[in-house]
Design an enzyme around this catalytic site. Sequence first.
Site, mmCIF file in Angstrom:
data_model
loop_
_atom_site.group_PDB
_atom_site.id
_atom_site.type_symbol
_atom_site.label_atom_id
_atom_site.label_comp_id
_atom_site.label_asym_id
_atom_site.label_seq_id
_atom_site.Cartn_x
_atom_site.Cartn_y
_atom_site.Cartn_z
ATOM 1 N N ASP A 155 0.738 -1.328 -0.080
ATOM 2 C CA ASP A 155 -0.087 0.085 -0.121
ATOM 3 C C ASP A 155 0.876 1.219 0.142
ATOM 4 O OD1 ASP A 155 -2.774 1.185 0.368
ATOM 5 O OD2 ASP A 155 -1.784 2.074 2.107
ATOM 6 N N THR B 254 -3.071 5.816 -4.198
ATOM 7 C CA THR B 254 -1.993 6.774 -3.414
ATOM 8 C C THR B 254 -0.776 6.238 -4.221
ATOM 9 O OG1 THR B 254 -1.778 4.777 -2.004
ATOM 10 C CG2 THR B 254 -2.901 6.807 -1.085
ATOM 11 N N THR B 255 -0.481 5.129 -4.628
ATOM 12 C CA THR B 255 0.658 4.807 -5.679
ATOM 13 C C THR B 255 0.655 5.471 -6.972
ATOM 14 O OG1 THR B 255 0.340 2.601 -4.530
ATOM 15 C CG2 THR B 255 2.197 2.928 -6.320
ATOM 16 N N ASP C 248 -9.191 -0.119 1.737
ATOM 17 C CA ASP C 248 -9.270 0.390 0.262
ATOM 18 C C ASP C 248 -10.528 0.061 -0.306
ATOM 19 O OD1 ASP C 248 -6.629 1.304 0.485
ATOM 20 O OD2 ASP C 248 -5.425 0.157 -0.866
#
Length: 529
Positions: free
Chosen positions: A71, A104-105, A396
């Site tokens: 994550d 987020t990545t 998520d």
Amino acid sequence: MSESESAQRRLGEQPMLILSEDSERTSGRDARQSNISAGKAVSEAVRTTLGPRGMDKMLVSDDGDVVITNDGATILDEMDIEHPAADMIVEVAETQEEEIGDGTTTAAILTGQLLDQAEDLFEDDVHPTTIVEGYHTAAEIAAEAIEELALETEIDEDVLLKVAKSSMTGKGTGGVTAERLASVVVDAVDTVRDETDPNRDSIKVQSQAGASSAATELVEGIILDEEAANDAMPARVTDADVAVLDVELAVKTGDVDAEYSVESVDQLTAAMESEEEELKAYAETIRDLGVDVVFTTEEIDDRVAAYLARDGVLAFGDLSGSDATAVANATGAARVGDLDDIDAEDLGFVEEVHTETFDEDELAFIEGGAAAEAVTIFVRGGTEHVVDEVERAINDALDVVSATVRTDAVVPGAGASEIAIADRIRAESDAVEGRKQLSVRAFADAIDAIPRTLAENSGADPIDALVDLRAEHEASGRAGLIAEGRSAEVADPVEHGVLDPAAVKQEAVKSATEAATMIVRIDDVISAE
Ligand code: ADP
Ligand code: MG
């Protein structure tokens, strides 16, 4: 010599110090270079985790705590980052996590790529202001493109399942499939949602190691990390009337002082008896009201607990305020601050309360409350590490399903949206004049990094993959790189059920643009030592 010239001369003779001698200052090219390198380095660190074939990172803290995760937000959060520009990438991931909870990545990679492109533009003598303007123009085109990419299907349960599954594929979820977890997540949201309001706060996640992750399940109620106040209390109570108190079921501290200023044995005995009476009275008030289960945010004296146990009442003390609120909300009980004021109307109702022991932990399950819907996803896993990662995957998925319910829009995943966005930006860049055009196109190149990274991470050749994706996009209007077994194939993500909420993409473009342009504008770094 004019007056101002002589003033300058005087200043020139004695250099004016505006910074303390300890402060450090880098300007111009050096400042930019250092910021861009730091930002790129951080973004680079999460690159290999993107997508279903992404790798995991093991993060070891100073005191030896280990986190294994895929994550992006967690990785960046755990990394001990000191460079201020690098820290801005961490903030991008944090904003993305807060606003949407996923992507987020993607956001971190995009920021790094925008910085990388800016570096090239600087080499070509494009002014920072022009870069910033070009990026903003491109970001606007991207936002419109995402809106248009939204599928015209109804957002039904099937779509929600696909969105949930796409967000979890490739996470280290132990023995449980992404399908199973997706259905638990969608069930949870369906139970508490109110049309387009997902009621995300009514869904809790409680994790407990010690069983296979396949045992993860939806509990229609709440789970508290609490044990019964006395071992002799019933482990299971059904059709229970529930009291939620902010009352200390013990001798009041104030009373104790008064009671112990005694001069004779008789007085002492009397004092102890009155204390006992007071404690017994608590238990009787509760019993006479017909309460089956009592929760209080204050202490329960062992003797009160014993009286309650004798009457078959299940009791929990020292609850946190938020847990008490959750129980009150779920059961319809009113929180009562004084036992003298309590009456039947203050009680809530619940179908079942039971306690269960897991290794050393005891949990209380409060299921089938009469009032507002509250659900808990009870996450299981063989070890703490697995449970933690399943919990992150579930969170998520809860966030993407909630975002989809709220915004009612999904776009194709697996890089297909990014290919389309980049294509659109390039097409519209023709109308942009001068060097700004270079900057708009550079933004499109940065977007390409998402499908390129998905390709790299699944072991495909990134250059070939981009060529194939563009060709297929050209031919059919939609092309993603679907992870299949050990490799990836160019196909339609919609047909393969790979869907992302449009909001994830919108937020990623927005926050990455903001951070990258902020870093690009900086030409002076002054730091106090
Ligand atoms: P992020 O932190 O950005 O959400 P993830 O590691 O969760 O990063 O990867 C998200 C990306 O993976 C999205 O672009 C999504 O469309 C893509 N993806 C999800 N499932 C698949 C799949 N089966 N094949 C290819 N790509 C997928
Ligand atoms: Mg994700």
